[in-house]
Write a protein that holds these residues in place. Structure first.
Motif, PDB file in Angstrom:
ATOM      1  N   ASN A 161      69.424  16.969  55.213  1.00 48.05           N
ATOM      2  CA  ASN A 161      68.402  18.002  55.443  1.00 48.05           C
ATOM      3  C   ASN A 161      67.034  17.354  55.374  1.00 48.05           C
ATOM      4  O   ASN A 161      66.854  16.344  54.696  1.00 48.05           O
ATOM      5  N   ILE A 162      66.081  17.963  56.061  1.00 46.64           N
ATOM      6  CA  ILE A 162      64.683  17.588  55.885  1.00 46.64           C
ATOM      7  C   ILE A 162      63.963  18.839  55.414  1.00 46.64           C
ATOM      8  O   ILE A 162      64.076  19.902  56.032  1.00 46.64           O
ATOM      9  N   HIS A 163      63.248  18.697  54.298  1.00 45.69           N
ATOM     10  CA  HIS A 163      62.497  19.810  53.716  1.00 45.69           C
ATOM     11  C   HIS A 163      61.006  19.524  53.884  1.00 45.69           C
ATOM     12  O   HIS A 163      60.563  18.393  53.667  1.00 45.69           O
ATOM     13  N   TYR A 164      60.274  20.539  54.257  1.00 47.04           N
ATOM     14  CA  TYR A 164      58.841  20.397  54.537  1.00 47.04           C
ATOM     15  C   TYR A 164      58.041  21.207  53.532  1.00 47.04           C
ATOM     16  O   TYR A 164      58.276  22.406  53.361  1.00 47.04           O
ATOM     17  N   ILE A 165      57.079  20.554  52.889  1.00 46.53           N
ATOM     18  CA  ILE A 165      56.187  21.197  51.930  1.00 46.53           C
ATOM     19  C   ILE A 165      54.765  20.890  52.377  1.00 46.53           C
ATOM     20  O   ILE A 165      54.406  19.721  52.552  1.00 46.53           O
ATOM     21  N   ALA A 166      53.967  21.929  52.588  1.00 51.40           N
ATOM     22  CA  ALA A 166      52.586  21.732  53.039  1.00 51.40           C
ATOM     23  C   ALA A 166      51.609  22.174  51.955  1.00 51.40           C
ATOM     24  O   ALA A 166      51.738  23.263  51.399  1.00 51.40           O
ATOM     25  N   VAL A 167      50.651  21.318  51.678  1.00 52.78           N
ATOM     26  CA  VAL A 167      49.560  21.648  50.773  1.00 52.78           C
ATOM     27  C   VAL A 167      48.435  22.208  51.635  1.00 52.78           C
ATOM     28  O   VAL A 167      48.006  21.572  52.601  1.00 52.78           O
ATOM     29  N   VAL A 168      48.002  23.417  51.310  1.00 42.24           N
ATOM     30  CA  VAL A 168      46.937  24.091  52.063  1.00 42.24           C
ATOM     31  C   VAL A 168      45.878  24.586  51.076  1.00 42.24           C
ATOM     32  O   VAL A 168      46.102  24.598  49.868  1.00 42.24           O
ATOM     33  N   ALA A 169      44.749  25.014  51.606  1.00 45.37           N
ATOM     34  CA  ALA A 169      43.666  25.569  50.778  1.00 45.37           C
ATOM     35  C   ALA A 169      42.811  26.479  51.644  1.00 45.37           C
ATOM     36  O   ALA A 169      42.923  26.482  52.875  1.00 45.37           O
ATOM     37  N   GLU A 170      41.961  27.225  50.977  1.00 45.42           N
ATOM     38  CA  GLU A 170      40.990  28.033  51.715  1.00 45.42           C
ATOM     39  C   GLU A 170      40.078  27.077  52.478  1.00 45.42           C
ATOM     40  O   GLU A 170      39.760  25.983  52.013  1.00 45.42           O
ATOM     41  N   GLU A 171      39.628  27.518  53.646  1.00 47.25           N
ATOM     42  CA  GLU A 171      38.849  26.657  54.538  1.00 47.25           C
ATOM     43  C   GLU A 171      37.600  26.081  53.875  1.00 47.25           C
ATOM     44  O   GLU A 171      37.312  24.891  53.999  1.00 47.25           O
TER      45      GLU A 171
END
Length: 192
Positions: free
Chosen positions: A97-107
């Motif tokens: 499997n490939i698992h994707y985790i994205a770090v995001v923030a308010e603009e």
């Protein structure tokens, strides 16, 4: 070498300046059950082909991660990317499997981190990062497989790393990992 055992691969993604590399550095220092790699390590201008989803670069990293994982531990690869850039590659078959985790923030937070934290002045780079951050937030639930989001607007680097680690362990607990005591018995040449 052809990998003989399939591990899961974890992709930690996010816009430039979001804090993913800093969080992965914390994970790298504390890693026990996975290997952390930074994808920028191998970046060269000859890989800069967005028209084919950076295909050669993605394939290179997937082969490398598959070979590293032969020690019996999954790889956590930190760098910008989205599922279609990995899932369509021939090397996808090297992983369970490939698992994707994205770090995001308010603009506004992302822009401040880029301008003040990293002293980035290039408006095109800042705008591109803001667009990717927005894309991740808008499309994470629509990709295949889905991307898990971590909003680090109000998190420290250590807290971001802790959240990534917690997500990793929701998957790793089900992955057979080489017996650590057996692995420790081996010397650098792989002998007992």
């Amino acid at each position: 070498m052809q990998p003989t055992q399939k591990q899961d691969l974890f992709i930690i993604t996010g816009a430039s300046g979001i804090g993913k590399t800093s969080a992965c550095e914390v994970l790298f220092q504390k890693e026990k059950d996975y290997v952390v790699m930074e994808s920028d390590l191998l970046w060269r201008s000859e890989f800069n082909h967005p028209e084919n989803e950076y295909g050669e670069y993605r394939s290179l990293w997937m082969r490398l991660c598959a070979n590293i994982s032969q020690i019996g531990m999954p790889v956590v690869l930190c760098g910008c990317g989205i599922p279609k850039q990995f899932e369509t590659r021939e090397e996808r078959k090297l992983f369970q499997n490939i698992h994707y985790i994205a770090v995001v923030a308010e603009e506004a937070c992302l822009e401040t981190r880029m301008r003040e934290g990293r002293n980035i002045k290039e408006e095109e780079w800042i705008e591109s990062s803001k667009q990717f951050n927005h894309w991740l937030k808008e499309h994470a639930s629509q990709t295949n497989p889905k991307i898990t989001l971590i909003d680090n607007t109000n998190l420290s680097i250590e807290q971001t790393a802790e959240q990534i680690d917690a997500i990793l362990y929701t998957y790793i607990k089900d992955i057979p990992i080489i017996a650590k005591e057996e692995f420790k018995k081996k010397d650098i040449l792989g002998k007992y």
